[in-house]
Design an enzyme around this catalytic site. Structure first.
Site, short mmCIF file in Angstrom:
data_model
loop_
_atom_site.label_atom_id
_atom_site.label_comp_id
_atom_site.label_asym_id
_atom_site.label_seq_id
_atom_site.Cartn_x
_atom_site.Cartn_y
_atom_site.Cartn_z
N LYS A 193 1.06 -1.21 0.24
CA LYS A 193 0.41 -0.25 -0.02
C LYS A 193 0.99 0.91 -0.19
O LYS A 193 1.26 1.08 1.37
CB LYS A 193 -0.95 -0.52 1.13
CG LYS A 193 -2.03 1.22 1.07
CD LYS A 193 -2.65 1.37 2.88
CE LYS A 193 -1.78 2.83 3.07
NZ LYS A 193 -2.30 3.91 2.86
N GLU A 269 9.29 0.79 11.26
CA GLU A 269 10.29 1.97 11.29
C GLU A 269 9.21 3.30 11.44
O GLU A 269 8.71 3.42 10.27
CB GLU A 269 11.17 2.10 9.66
CG GLU A 269 12.63 3.04 9.91
CD GLU A 269 11.83 4.11 9.50
OE1 GLU A 269 11.18 5.05 10.32
OE2 GLU A 269 12.26 4.78 8.31
N CYS A 303 12.36 11.48 9.31
CA CYS A 303 11.90 10.55 10.29
C CYS A 303 13.65 10.74 10.80
O CYS A 303 12.82 10.97 12.09
CB CYS A 303 11.52 9.27 9.42
SG CYS A 303 12.78 7.85 8.80
N GLU A 402 7.22 14.51 17.80
CA GLU A 402 8.11 14.89 16.26
C GLU A 402 6.94 15.50 15.44
O GLU A 402 5.83 15.27 15.26
CB GLU A 402 7.71 13.59 15.55
CG GLU A 402 8.15 13.59 13.62
CD GLU A 402 8.48 12.01 13.47
OE1 GLU A 402 9.67 12.11 13.01
OE2 GLU A 402 7.43 11.44 14.20
#
Length: 502
Positions: A193, A269, A303, A402
């Site tokens: 996906k 991850e 990230c 974040e």
């Protein structure tokens, strides 16, 4: 029949026409969803819709899984030698290289990534990753193990079968390569996906997969939303392993869904709040450039972004003055991702744009000082000025969460012991950068930081041959390098009786 997205690029960096099928790629064919639905795709530089794509549901995932299961049993898996799998991966790498300019252009118009970064950075990394795992495909080996003279024992590293893969919107093409290359090299079939925000490169690569000669059903690509297609992949009883890259929040959901169904293997991850640590003895000019690269690359949407910047007291004032100049230089060169002079582009989507601006306002409200930026960059598109905060409360949102945008927070520290404690005071552990000319210190600090990747005197420099993954809430398992092969194989021990009697 699914529609084709036809787009003519007439930009300073790239001129050409792209044809992208916007349907679902199942069993080597383009098909419409079982339950017709679409999602709009926008150009973040303008905020305007450029096309729409078909989006699937759990019913389409079922069809893709069935195609993948059939291919695994008949035309892939261990029925196809590793040498053949490697040749096909190399052929795919050749086709990506042949179409590199077009893929970079699709990436830019879909994600807002600077064309030069997409072309020379991301697409080249994709080619390298595919070729690297092509080389591994015929080297997946077990061991013979000595026990006694009456037994012959050995291990086999076997593919899982059907694996599910869910990739993010920030590096859509590179994440596709990171996922499919080791999975295909080890003999798995795939239901993938792409992000519903940036699917265009994955859809274009689907045609290249067919052109490369991969059997039908080996790779299936299902557009869709996380709460439908992503959920269906995570829960599916005939998917034996799932790999996810994205937020920690969604990663928890993937892990929970896998645990509550067939206990499929999971690699994650996830997010980060990476520290960049600059000691007094660092090469100041280089450290400033690398720290800026680490936080502002792809407009902070990485990230591993070095968003917590720790600078030793002896050079603090000079460092932040120079870093502010770099940030302001990026602001002055903000603009169209296809313009050769552009150094800072738009955020990828409206939701992320709004989220970043809300964090900036939160930082201001908490009493932090804005060194530069701190506001949107234009009235059209999703532009935000590179932003630096000082005098930041370590407990504030901008210091701990974040942001995934061009926002850095700068702290002053005194000594090595203090900065190690500060750097490790986070729920995340994806990456870190250490800047010093003292080799012993570089190694000490690298070993003390709780993160899966440490860059010394550089930042944001992953490599296809080096394992990548997180500590703590930044995930589990490893991508890239030989280590990734372990996450796509399961080990079987075989005991052969060559002399034992009952």
């Amino acid at each position: 029949m699914p529609q084709i997205f036809n787009y003519t690029f007439d930009t300073p960096s790239y001129k050409g026409t792209s044809h992208v099928n916007t349907g679902l790629f199942i069993n080597g064919k383009w098909v419409d969803p079982v339950e017709p639905a679409t999602a709009e795709i926008s150009n973040p530089a303008t905020g305007k819709v450029v096309t729409s794509i078909a989006v699937g549901s759990s019913k389409d995932v079922d069809l893709a899984v069935e195609a993948a299961r059939k291919a695994y049993k008949s035309s892939w898996g261990l029925k196809v030698p590793g040498s053949v799998r490697g040749k096909l991966l190399n052929k795919l790498a050749d086709l990506v290289e042949k179409n590199a300019d077009e893929l970079a252009a699709l990436d830019s118009i879909n994600s807002g990534k600077l064309y030069g970064v997409a072309r020379m950075g991301e697409v080249e990394a994709v080619i390298d990753t595919l070729r690297y795992y092509a080389g591994w495909a015929d080297k997946v080996q077990g061991k013979t193990i000595e026990t006694n003279e009456s037994k012959f024992a050995y291990t086999r590293h076997e593919p899982y079968g059907v694996v599910g893969q869910i990739i993010p919107w920030n590096f859509a093409l590179m994440m596709l390569a990171w996922k499919i290359a080791p999975a295909l090299a080890t003999g798995n079939t795939i239901v993938l996906k792409p992000s519903e925000i940036t699917p265009l490169t994955a859809l274009r690569v689907a045609d290249l997969i067919t052109e490369a000669g991969f059997p039908a059903g080996v790779v299936n690509i299902i557009n869709g939303f996380g709460n439908t297609v992503g959920q269906a992949i995570s829960e599916h009883p005939h998917i034996s392993k799932v790999a996810f890259t994205g937020s920690t929040l969604v990663g928890r959901k993937v892990l929970k869904a896998a645990a509550e169904t067939n206990l499929k293997a999971v690699t994650l991850e996830l997010g980060g709040k990476s520290p960049s640590i600059v000691f007094d003895d660092a090469d100041l000019e280089q450290a400033v450039k690398w720290v800026a690269h680490g936080i502002f690359l792809h407009m902070g949407q990485t990230c591993t972004a070095g968003s917590r910047i720790f600078v030793q007291a002896g050079i603090y004032d000079k460092f932040i003055a120079e870093l502010t100049k770099v940030a302001e230089g990026l602001t002055a060169c903000m603009g169209d991702p296809f313009s050769p002079g552009t150094q800072h582009g738009p955020q990828t989507n409206k939701a992320q744009y709004d989220r970043i601006l809300s964090y900036i306002e939160s930082g201001k409200s908490s009493g932090a000082h804005v060194l530069t930026g701190g506001e949107k960059g234009s009235e059209e598109g999703y532009y935000i000025k590179p932003t630096l905060f000082t005098f930041v409360d370590p407990r504030s949102e901008i210091a701990r969460e974040e942001i995934f945008g061009p926002v850095g927070v700068v702290f002053k520290f005194t000594d090595e012991e203090e900065v190690i404690d500060l750097a490790n005071d986070t729920a995340y552990g994806l990456a870190a950068s250490v800047f010093t000319e003292n080799g012993s210190r570089a190694l000490r600090v690298s070993h003390a930081i709780e993160a899966g990747t440490i860059w010394v005197n550089c930042a944001a420099q992953p490599n296809h041959a080096i394992p990548f993954g997180g500590y703590k809430m930044s995930g589990n398992g490893r991508e890239l390098g030989e280590y990734a092969l372990d996450t796509y194989t399961q080990v079987k021990g075989v005991h052969v009786n060559v002399g034992m009697k009952l």
